[in-house]
Design a protein around this motif. Structure first.
Motif, PDB file in Angstrom:
ATOM      1  N   SER A 234      92.485  71.799  40.646  1.00  0.00           N
ATOM      2  CA  SER A 234      92.353  70.411  41.085  1.00  0.00           C
ATOM      3  C   SER A 234      93.225  69.497  40.251  1.00  0.00           C
ATOM      4  CB  SER A 234      90.889  69.956  40.999  1.00  0.00           C
ATOM      5  OG  SER A 234      90.493  69.784  39.644  1.00  0.00           O
ATOM      6  N   ILE A 235      93.624  68.375  40.865  1.00  0.00           N
ATOM      7  CA  ILE A 235      94.382  67.335  40.178  1.00  0.00           C
ATOM      8  C   ILE A 235      93.698  66.009  40.486  1.00  0.00           C
ATOM      9  CG2 ILE A 235      95.995  67.227  42.129  1.00  0.00           C
ATOM     10  CD1 ILE A 235      98.091  66.156  40.206  1.00  0.00           C
ATOM     11  N   ARG A 236      93.501  65.203  39.466  1.00  0.00           N
ATOM     12  CA  ARG A 236      92.821  63.923  39.658  1.00  0.00           C
ATOM     13  C   ARG A 236      93.773  62.908  40.281  1.00  0.00           C
ATOM     14  NH1 ARG A 236      87.803  63.111  38.213  1.00  0.00           N
ATOM     15  NH2 ARG A 236      88.149  60.932  38.760  1.00  0.00           N
ATOM     16  N   THR A 237      93.231  62.141  41.236  1.00  0.00           N
ATOM     17  CA  THR A 237      93.997  61.068  41.875  1.00  0.00           C
ATOM     18  C   THR A 237      93.446  59.699  41.495  1.00  0.00           C
ATOM     19  OG1 THR A 237      92.568  61.227  43.836  1.00  0.00           O
ATOM     20  CG2 THR A 237      94.599  62.541  43.830  1.00  0.00           C
ATOM     21  N   GLY A 238      92.467  59.663  40.623  1.00  0.00           N
ATOM     22  CA  GLY A 238      91.881  58.416  40.151  1.00  0.00           C
ATOM     23  C   GLY A 238      91.176  58.669  38.840  1.00  0.00           C
ATOM     24  N   SER A 239      90.683  57.614  38.216  1.00  0.00           N
ATOM     25  CA  SER A 239      90.059  57.749  36.900  1.00  0.00           C
ATOM     26  C   SER A 239      88.663  57.141  36.865  1.00  0.00           C
ATOM     27  CB  SER A 239      90.939  57.081  35.834  1.00  0.00           C
ATOM     28  OG  SER A 239      91.148  55.704  36.154  1.00  0.00           O
ATOM     29  N   ASP A 248      92.128  66.195  44.289  1.00  0.00           N
ATOM     30  CA  ASP A 248      92.800  66.974  45.327  1.00  0.00           C
ATOM     31  C   ASP A 248      92.880  68.436  44.901  1.00  0.00           C
ATOM     32  OD1 ASP A 248      93.163  64.659  46.703  1.00  0.00           O
ATOM     33  OD2 ASP A 248      95.355  64.628  46.564  1.00  0.00           O
ATOM     34  N   PHE A 249      92.740  69.344  45.874  1.00  0.00           N
ATOM     35  CA  PHE A 249      93.036  70.752  45.602  1.00  0.00           C
ATOM     36  C   PHE A 249      94.547  70.899  45.486  1.00  0.00           C
ATOM     37  CE2 PHE A 249      94.068  75.089  46.939  1.00  0.00           C
ATOM     38  CZ  PHE A 249      93.303  75.797  46.031  1.00  0.00           C
ATOM     39  N   ARG A 262     103.423  72.391  45.312  1.00  0.00           N
ATOM     40  CA  ARG A 262     103.760  73.051  46.566  1.00  0.00           C
ATOM     41  C   ARG A 262     102.810  72.673  47.698  1.00  0.00           C
ATOM     42  NH1 ARG A 262     108.883  73.979  45.705  1.00  0.00           N
ATOM     43  NH2 ARG A 262     109.269  75.385  43.953  1.00  0.00           N
ATOM     44  N   MET A 263     101.548  72.393  47.382  1.00  0.00           N
ATOM     45  CA  MET A 263     100.589  72.049  48.426  1.00  0.00           C
ATOM     46  C   MET A 263      99.401  71.356  47.791  1.00  0.00           C
ATOM     47  SD  MET A 263      98.540  74.507  51.114  1.00  0.00           S
ATOM     48  CE  MET A 263      97.147  74.739  50.009  1.00  0.00           C
ATOM     49  N   ARG A 264      98.760  70.471  48.553  1.00  0.00           N
ATOM     50  CA  ARG A 264      97.508  69.875  48.116  1.00  0.00           C
ATOM     51  C   ARG A 264      96.648  69.550  49.327  1.00  0.00           C
ATOM     52  NH1 ARG A 264      97.601  64.589  44.818  1.00  0.00           N
ATOM     53  NH2 ARG A 264      99.349  65.546  43.679  1.00  0.00           N
ATOM     54  N   ILE A 265      95.315  69.463  49.099  1.00  0.00           N
ATOM     55  CA  ILE A 265      94.356  69.158  50.156  1.00  0.00           C
ATOM     56  C   ILE A 265      93.532  67.956  49.713  1.00  0.00           C
ATOM     57  CG2 ILE A 265      92.440  70.004  51.562  1.00  0.00           C
ATOM     58  CD1 ILE A 265      93.421  72.826  51.043  1.00  0.00           C
TER      59      ILE A 265
END
Length: 465
Positions: A234-239, A248-249, A262-265
């Motif tokens: 996962s990657i954070r899109t907010g704090s 996001d995955f 390469r891809m995210r969901i």
């Protein structure tokens, strides 16, 4: 006097030994070969003192001084300094490591109390340590400070690492498995029960921040490879939020540098993005020539075609969804050389309801193929100066002429009945959503004021892009 007492004591010991083979000190009824009883005097020092020697002294004994005949001999070690100089019996003192009582086994001096703190040993049976509320801690500074069966389990206390299958772990937790079972090198089982989930969690406990990652890495570059070449997590899109809506995955890889996405969901919409971090559709691909399909099979039954709209969205078009309309009607010309709008047409079909009255209004921007066909009637020699007339078909966009054509309407055959001569105007027109097509007819060299020209028409409009 002292000699006399000594002789008396020797005589008593001898008599006792002969009579009973037992010796008592401070007791007249010895209960063993040698029975020493404590003295009640407060100034008397009780106890038995064996020989007090150093490790050096025992190591310096002549070879063979201690043998099987001396098995059971008892000494108290007062100094464990490593022996030096001439030490013929050095091998017999190898187990002397601390001050205390030692006995001779017939080949070596060993401590009275043998435990893991001063000697190796072998369990004589199963053992259980019951800790209850007590703790059991091990403190070490060694790279292999605690281990089980060599490399099966190893604790690197010097670097705070744990190894399974390796005695030299390279990270906080390092697992090495060399023998697979059903091609599985490692296996984690969730507890059996009624819970339908088996989840292994990886948490990033850093302070919340946009761009934080929590990833599992994979590499296939041999035993000397460094970090992961592929990563997913996962990657954070907010704090702010911690309910998963700001995570996001993510799938990315590295070819020697940092990670390349390469891809995210998206966790809220479920939209999948490839080449974009802000997918606007269920599958959003941003690339040059992004899709290639091979092995397509012929369709059976009702089918259509895939098209891409102006925003790049792929859509299915078939006979029910494509912009297509057909209308028929009658245009009546009452004045020569004057364009007349067609009358209200009867729609044969109008998939998107774009044909209204005698006009066509585009619902979306695109390229349209337009056919306007007017069937002009032949008239007798008493009309139109006796030589027929010209019939025109005009197509206009927002009231501006886009295309027109004409045809000569001849007299009917002398031996036949009057018929029709078609004037066909076919063209391609680029239309924006909301623009209007209208259709006009005109006769030239005719006398419609005497007898009106009544001409059937057909309008076909199809969006082709």
């Amino acid at each position: 006097m002292k000699i006399k007492n000594l002789y008396s004591l020797i005589t008593v010991f001898t008599a006792t030994a002969i009579t009973y083979a037992q010796v008592g000190i401070n007791t007249v009824t010895p209960q063993a070969t040698l029975d020493v009883a404590g003295n009640t005097s407060t100034t008397m020092k009780d106890g038995i003192l064996p020989p007090r020697v150093s490790k050096q002294q025992l190591a310096s004994k002549d070879a063979g001084t201690y043998g099987s005949a001396q098995a059971g001999a008892l000494v108290y070690i007062t100094d464990t300094t490593a022996p030096s100089g001439t030490t013929p019996s050095l091998s017999q003192v190898a187990d002397i490591s601390s001050n205390g009582y030692y006995y001779f086994t017939g080949s070596a001096w060993v401590p009275f109390s043998v435990n893991l703190y001063n000697a190796d040993g072998i369990l004589s049976g199963n053992r259980v340590v019951t800790q209850d509320a007590s703790t059991l801690a091990f403190t070490s500074t060694s790279t292999n400070g605690f281990s089980v069966d060599g490399a099966t389990f190893s604790v690197d206390a010097a670097n705070d690492r744990v190894g399974l299958g390796t005695a030299s772990p390279e990270a906080r937790f390092h697992v090495v498995s060399t023998v697979p079972t059903l091609n599985r090198y490692n296996l984690i089982d969730a507890t059996a029960g009624t819970n339908q989930y088996g989840i292994m969690a990886l948490r990033n406990t850093s302070a919340l921040a946009t761009g934080n990652y929590s990833l599992l890495g994979f590499t296939n570059s041999g035993p000397a490879s460094g970090g992961a070449n592929w990563a997913l997590g996962s990657i954070r899109t907010g704090s702010t939020l911690t309910n998963g809506s700001e995570e996001d995955f993510y799938i990315g890889n590295s070819t020697g540098g940092g990670l390349i996405e390469r891809m995210r969901i998206n966790p809220t919409t479920g939209n999948v993005g490839i080449g974009t971090s802000s997918a606007s559709n269920k599958l959003h691909i941003n690339a040059t020539n992004p899709v290639r399909l091979e092995g397509l099979q012929a369709a059976s039954g009702t089918s259509g075609s895939l098209t891409v709209n102006s925003t790049g969205v792929v859509q299915l078009k078939n006979s029910a969804s494509i912009s297509a309309a057909r209308g028929t009607g009658i245009v009546t010309i009452t004045t020569n050389n004057t364009f007349v709008n067609t009358s209200v047409s009867a729609k044969t079909f109008d998939n998107l309801s774009e044909m209204a009255g005698n006009t066509f209004i585009a619902s979306s921007t695109g390229l349209y193929k337009v056919d306007f066909i007017v069937n002009y009637p032949q008239r007798g020699a008493t009309e139109d100066g006796g030589d027929g007339y010209l019939g025109y078909a005009q197509i206009s966009l927002n009231g501006i002429q886009q295309s027109f054509t004409n045809t000569k309407v001849t007299l009917p055959e002398a031996s036949g009945a009057p018929s029709f001569v078609s004037c066909t105007n076919s063209t391609l027109i680029k239309m924006n959503a909301g623009q209007v097509l209208s259709f006009q007819a005109l006769s030239f060299g005719s006398t419609p004021n005497t007898t009106n020209i009544v001409a059937p028409f057909t309008i076909n409009v199809v969006r082709i892009d």
